[in-house]
Every structure is written in structure tokens, then in C-alpha cells.
Write a protein that holds these residues in place. Sequence first.
Motif, PDB file in Angstrom:
ATOM      1  N   SER A 155      21.546  38.745  30.508  1.00 52.88           N
ATOM      2  CA  SER A 155      21.335  37.173  29.898  1.00 52.88           C
ATOM      3  C   SER A 155      22.674  36.735  29.721  1.00 52.88           C
ATOM      4  O   SER A 155      23.798  37.122  29.706  1.00 52.88           O
ATOM      5  N   THR A 156      22.607  35.400  29.768  1.00 49.58           N
ATOM      6  CA  THR A 156      23.752  34.379  29.653  1.00 49.58           C
ATOM      7  C   THR A 156      23.477  33.609  28.410  1.00 49.58           C
ATOM      8  O   THR A 156      22.329  32.930  28.405  1.00 49.58           O
ATOM      9  N   PRO A 157      24.381  33.144  27.759  1.00 48.02           N
ATOM     10  CA  PRO A 157      24.455  32.237  26.595  1.00 48.02           C
ATOM     11  C   PRO A 157      23.656  30.958  26.671  1.00 48.02           C
ATOM     12  O   PRO A 157      22.745  30.349  25.897  1.00 48.02           O
ATOM     13  N   GLY A 179      19.994  30.232  25.329  1.00 46.91           N
ATOM     14  CA  GLY A 179      19.873  29.152  24.483  1.00 46.91           C
ATOM     15  C   GLY A 179      18.572  28.314  24.609  1.00 46.91           C
ATOM     16  O   GLY A 179      17.905  27.825  23.840  1.00 46.91           O
ATOM     17  N   LYS A 180      18.500  27.896  25.950  1.00 49.45           N
ATOM     18  CA  LYS A 180      17.392  27.043  26.596  1.00 49.45           C
ATOM     19  C   LYS A 180      16.140  27.866  26.435  1.00 49.45           C
ATOM     20  O   LYS A 180      15.116  27.118  25.902  1.00 49.45           O
ATOM     21  N   LEU A 181      16.079  29.020  26.444  1.00 46.85           N
ATOM     22  CA  LEU A 181      14.613  29.703  26.231  1.00 46.85           C
ATOM     23  C   LEU A 181      14.342  29.855  24.603  1.00 46.85           C
ATOM     24  O   LEU A 181      13.103  29.443  24.295  1.00 46.85           O
ATOM     25  N   HIS A 182      15.385  29.938  23.979  1.00 48.53           N
ATOM     26  CA  HIS A 182      15.181  29.803  22.406  1.00 48.53           C
ATOM     27  C   HIS A 182      14.886  28.662  21.994  1.00 48.53           C
ATOM     28  O   HIS A 182      13.776  28.283  21.171  1.00 48.53           O
ATOM     29  N   ALA A 183      15.238  27.568  22.497  1.00 44.37           N
ATOM     30  CA  ALA A 183      15.077  26.127  22.064  1.00 44.37           C
ATOM     31  C   ALA A 183      13.595  25.884  22.504  1.00 44.37           C
ATOM     32  O   ALA A 183      12.863  25.249  21.753  1.00 44.37           O
ATOM     33  N   PHE A 184      13.098  26.309  23.912  1.00 49.84           N
ATOM     34  CA  PHE A 184      11.735  26.208  24.135  1.00 49.84           C
ATOM     35  C   PHE A 184      10.851  26.929  23.244  1.00 49.84           C
ATOM     36  O   PHE A 184       9.706  26.210  22.815  1.00 49.84           O
ATOM     37  N   GLY A 185      11.246  27.938  22.814  1.00 54.62           N
ATOM     38  CA  GLY A 185      10.320  28.515  21.878  1.00 54.62           C
ATOM     39  C   GLY A 185      10.105  27.836  20.644  1.00 54.62           C
ATOM     40  O   GLY A 185       9.167  27.887  20.076  1.00 54.62           O
ATOM     41  N   ARG A 186      11.139  26.942  19.944  1.00 52.86           N
ATOM     42  CA  ARG A 186      11.191  26.433  18.933  1.00 52.86           C
ATOM     43  C   ARG A 186      10.220  25.154  19.140  1.00 52.86           C
ATOM     44  O   ARG A 186       9.600  24.707  18.144  1.00 52.86           O
ATOM     45  N   LYS A 187      10.095  24.636  20.078  1.00 46.69           N
ATOM     46  CA  LYS A 187       9.398  23.491  20.664  1.00 46.69           C
ATOM     47  C   LYS A 187       7.871  23.740  20.539  1.00 46.69           C
ATOM     48  O   LYS A 187       7.083  23.142  19.921  1.00 46.69           O
ATOM     49  N   LEU A 188       7.797  25.173  21.151  1.00 46.15           N
ATOM     50  CA  LEU A 188       6.232  25.447  20.919  1.00 46.15           C
ATOM     51  C   LEU A 188       5.736  25.667  19.502  1.00 46.15           C
ATOM     52  O   LEU A 188       4.554  25.331  19.298  1.00 46.15           O
TER      53      LEU A 188
END
Length: 451
Positions: free
Chosen positions: A368-370, A374-383
Motif C-alpha cells: 500500500s501507498t499513503p 487515503g483515496k480508498l479511505h475517502a471513498f469509503g467515507r463517501k459511501l
Amino acid sequence: MSALGALDPGRGEASASASRLFRPLNAEDEEQLPAEIESLCMACYRQGVTRLLLTRIPFFKEIIVSSFTCSSCSWANSEIQSAGRIQDQGVCFTLAVRNKQDMNREVVKTDCATARVPELDFEIPAFSQKGALTTLEGLIGRAIAGLEQDQPGRRETDRDVAGKIDVFISKLKRLKEVDSAFTFVLDDPSGNSFVENPHAPRRDEALVVTHYRRTAHQAAMLGIEAEESKENSTDSVDDLRNEVLQFSTNCPECNAPASTNMKVVQIPHFKEVIIMATNCDACGHRTNEVKSGGAIEPLGTKITLRVTDPSDMTRDVLKSETCRVEIPELEFELGMGALGGKFTTLEGLLKDIQSLVARNPFTLGDSSTPDRAGKLHAFGRKLQRIMDGQLRVHLVLDDPAGNSYLQNAYAPEEDPEMRVERYERLFEQNEELGLNDMKTEGYEADVPSSR
């Protein structure tokens, strides 16, 4: 007994044999003598005598009358058995008793028959008495004798109950005198009970005979399976659809033996689907999958929903394994085959997508890269904001096989927030579904001749 019951009085030699064995019930018939068998008395354990009489009741059928008497203790018992099989239908006799002549009607009550007098709210339940060949007066007399049997003991232990039973016994005795008209009902799911029609073969205005189809509970009570016929074959198919089938398989995680449950479900305003769920007791892994119960549709289906309210999260969603899921506002697309087939709610589908993103290997471990994590975590929050009703988006279900579904909350009216489009599949889409190489018409002409 079974050999006698197997006789069919309507066919050839069996008819002649049955006529010799089962003679009409007649007190003046000197040849109609009962067979006598020595039997053990269950009261004093000495030898008694059982008498068997094979007889035929006019306008009814053959029965076996058995009577036991013990000369040592004077104990006696009698009962009847049907000499035939359980009938195809149950029978219910409803007799309007108007005079004392009706009390002399012959009654055959089998073990499984229920006798009732609705006016007194009185009932003799099934299997509470042995089968009997008697009269209506004798049947009521047996009930009176059964109630009087333990009255001396009740008067000593519970006088109130004994007093109430005495009052009820006096009402039954008045029935025998026919002080007023009453109704007698004899209901037998085996179809082997009988109430005499003294006017036979003419119709009896006071007697109503109703034949009915046994319920599953009544069939189980008789120890038989519910019989199926050609006209109710569709009912057996419906029973299969209501049944949860189970078969053995292996857990996809730990390979331990597990079981998969499968059930056919009819989705309103859509079609039948097959839901399969696997539970593993060894590792606790659970998975479910949905398969279409029909063929691939002639046209593909694209369903677009504008999510405007948190109540949209409760809509039912059927996502087949050939369906793509898109959320244009998030630039998200879930390809065919991902998550497999699902029958859930819109919230459940978004949670599955959220869980799939959280398990992405690019968010875990050394790979993983930061920036990517970070983008995947942000996408999870949008969901999560979509599920909480804080973010309005469009959800698109694009299924070239036409086997996906999204509930219309306004059915059968049109849903103003949902658009359903039918389209012709592209060659590439047919290729993915394996339809280009599938030939269902005129294939006989392509088969090479053997000559």
C-alpha cells in the motif's frame, strides 16, 4: 386383516370372494356366524374369547366387527375396523336429529373420526375411543358412560367439577329423548365412517354428506403422505417452491464440510430467483449468492436511480453476477462478476461495496501507498455519507443479461426517481455472455448425415 382389506368387491374373482366373506348385516342369516379366537384378557390376564364378524353394511362397505369377553372377570370390549383402504377423500356427515327414530340410525365411527353436537359444544375427539358399530343413541350412551365412570372419585376430590359434569350428563340424556332438535356431526378424514340413510337409495333430507380433500395435518395424523393427483400437480410445485432445499458442499475458506441452503423466491413485479446461502460451522464463514431462475432476457437492462432520501436505502436490489454497478458522482464502477449475485437492500449492496474496498490489498501491508490508501479511505467515507442520506448520487445497474432488479417504491405506478432502459446488446456483450456461439434454432440441419 390386510389380505381381506386388499379385496376389491368390484372386480372378478375378488368380488365373488368378498361376497362370500362379507355377507350383508342381517340378524336372520344363520350362516353369518362370527369366528371365535382365544385371547388373553388384559384385565385379569386369563383366557377370554374374541369373536370376529366380517360383514357388509348396505350402501356402505365391508367392515370387521370384533368383540372380546372374559368369563373370569366379565370384562368385555368391542370395536370395528374397516376392511378396505383409507379413502381418497375425507367425509363429513351432518345429521339433523328431529325425532327418536333418528336415534336408531346405524353409525360406524372409526378411531380417527370426530363426533360433535354443536348445540352443546360437545365433541368426541379423534383417537379418544375405539372404532364402533352402533346407533346414534348407543354412541351418545357410550359418551355418557365414559363421563360417569370417574364421577364417584370426582365427588370426593372436586365437587364443583363433578357437579358441572352431572349437569352436562343430564343434557346428554335429554338428547337421547330428543326433547328438541339438534345436529350431529361425524367428521372422518379417512373416509371410512358412516351414518345410515334409512331411505336409501333415495335422498335423505335430514342427512348431508360432504366429501373433502384432506389437509397435510390430517394426512400426517393418519400416517400417510398427502396424495398428489394430476389436477393438483401445480400445488406440489408450489410446495417445492416454499421448501428450503439443502445439499452438502465444502467451505470456500477452510475447505471443511459445510451445507448450502437453496430456495426459490418470487420477486414481485419481476421474476423467480434462486437464493443460495452457505454457512460453515468450522470457521464461521458465511456467503450467499443469487441465481436467476429464468433464461437470459432478449434485451439488456439499465436501471438508474436518483438517491434522494434515506428511505431509498431500504429498496430491494437483485444484482446478478452479470451486472455492473456505477456511481457516476464518485467515478466508481464495479465490474461484472464482482461480489457475485446478490439479493439484498440498497444499503446492503453499498455495505458490501464498502467492505470490498476495505479489503483491497492496496490498502493493506507493504504494497500500500499513503496516497492510494487515503483515496480508498475517502471513498469509503463517501459511501457512508450516501447510506446516511447526506450525499445525493445516481446509482446505475447495467445488466446485459436483463436479470437484475431494483424495487419500485411506487409500484405498480412509475417511480419518478428511477429510469429503466431496455437496449440491444453489443457483439462484445454477447461474447461475454457466451451467446455468440450458442445456437438454439435450426441446429438439426447442421448435423452431418450418417449416410
